[in-house]
Design a protein around this motif. Structure first.
Motif, PDB file in Angstrom:
ATOM      1  N   THR A   1      39.540  36.275 -29.692  1.00 19.14           N
ATOM      2  CA  THR A   1      40.326  35.136 -30.164  1.00 19.14           C
ATOM      3  C   THR A   1      39.558  33.837 -29.955  1.00 19.14           C
ATOM      4  N   HIS A   2      40.145  32.771 -30.483  1.00 19.54           N
ATOM      5  CA  HIS A   2      39.567  31.435 -30.317  1.00 19.54           C
ATOM      6  C   HIS A   2      39.553  31.043 -28.848  1.00 19.54           C
ATOM      7  N   PRO A   3      38.595  30.232 -28.435  1.00 12.71           N
ATOM      8  CA  PRO A   3      38.590  29.740 -27.047  1.00 12.71           C
ATOM      9  C   PRO A   3      39.816  28.879 -26.765  1.00 12.71           C
ATOM     10  N   ASP A   4      40.191  28.819 -25.505  1.00  7.22           N
ATOM     11  CA  ASP A   4      41.389  28.075 -25.110  1.00  7.22           C
ATOM     12  C   ASP A   4      41.271  26.582 -25.418  1.00  7.22           C
TER      13      ASP A   4
ATOM     14  N   ALA B   1      36.154  33.190 -25.336  1.00 12.06           N
ATOM     15  CA  ALA B   1      35.009  32.543 -24.700  1.00 12.06           C
ATOM     16  C   ALA B   1      35.497  31.584 -23.617  1.00 12.06           C
ATOM     17  N   PRO B   2      35.054  31.779 -22.380  1.00 11.95           N
ATOM     18  CA  PRO B   2      35.442  30.852 -21.328  1.00 11.95           C
ATOM     19  C   PRO B   2      34.574  29.590 -21.365  1.00 11.95           C
TER      20      PRO B   2
ATOM     21  N   ARG C   1      29.427  17.131 -25.269  1.00 13.97           N
ATOM     22  CA  ARG C   1      30.428  18.127 -24.887  1.00 13.97           C
ATOM     23  C   ARG C   1      30.643  19.146 -25.999  1.00 13.97           C
ATOM     24  N   LYS C   2      30.624  18.673 -27.243  1.00 17.17           N
ATOM     25  CA  LYS C   2      30.777  19.568 -28.387  1.00 17.17           C
ATOM     26  C   LYS C   2      29.656  20.598 -28.415  1.00 17.17           C
ATOM     27  N   TRP C   3      28.414  20.165 -28.180  1.00 14.43           N
ATOM     28  CA  TRP C   3      27.285  21.082 -28.204  1.00 14.43           C
ATOM     29  C   TRP C   3      27.316  22.035 -27.020  1.00 14.43           C
ATOM     30  N   LEU C   4      27.822  21.575 -25.887  1.00 14.60           N
ATOM     31  CA  LEU C   4      27.972  22.469 -24.740  1.00 14.60           C
ATOM     32  C   LEU C   4      28.996  23.557 -25.042  1.00 14.60           C
TER      33      LEU C   4
ATOM     34  N   PHE D   1      28.426  30.578 -28.586  1.00 17.71           N
ATOM     35  CA  PHE D   1      27.450  31.321 -29.374  1.00 17.71           C
ATOM     36  C   PHE D   1      26.244  31.806 -28.591  1.00 17.71           C
ATOM     37  N   ALA D   2      26.062  31.346 -27.372  1.00 21.44           N
ATOM     38  CA  ALA D   2      24.941  31.834 -26.561  1.00 21.44           C
ATOM     39  C   ALA D   2      25.426  32.681 -25.390  1.00 21.44           C
ATOM     40  N   LEU D   3      26.457  32.208 -24.694  1.00 20.94           N
ATOM     41  CA  LEU D   3      26.923  32.931 -23.512  1.00 20.94           C
ATOM     42  C   LEU D   3      27.957  34.007 -23.832  1.00 20.94           C
ATOM     43  N   PHE D   4      28.853  33.713 -24.748  1.00 23.58           N
ATOM     44  CA  PHE D   4      29.952  34.641 -25.028  1.00 23.58           C
ATOM     45  C   PHE D   4      29.499  35.988 -25.595  1.00 23.58           C
TER      46      PHE D   4
END
Length: 78
Positions: free
Chosen positions: A7-10, A40-41, A55-58, A64-67
């Motif tokens: 699902t979408h991140p919180d 994604a947390p 913050r948007k890029w983080l 897309f990198a950690l999840f």
């Protein structure tokens, strides 16, 4: 059968996607399947950022990198 819904991140404040995913999970559980949701947390995006643009890029990095690595580790556990 193990079913994992992504699902979408919180932090996106989406209401319909988590609700729909929970309805699907409830339906699959009632049919005897193991169902769960995965999102994604906020890991890197929790860090203090100087501007909203950073913050948007983080958040993108979290999604897309950690999840994908988290997905792979969770799915290998099944």
């Amino acid at each position: 059968m193990n079913i994992v819904l992504i699902t979408h991140p919180d932090w996106l404040d989406s209401r319909s996607m988590p609700r729909f995913a929970e309805m699907i999970c409830d339906g699959m559980r009632s049919r005897g399947h193991a169902a769960s949701t995965l999102t994604a947390p906020a890991v890197v995006s929790r860090l203090p950022s100087p501007t909203p643009g950073v913050r948007k890029w983080l958040r993108y990095f979290d999604q897309f990198a950690l999840f994908p690595r988290r997905i792979a580790s969770k799915l290998n556990a099944y």
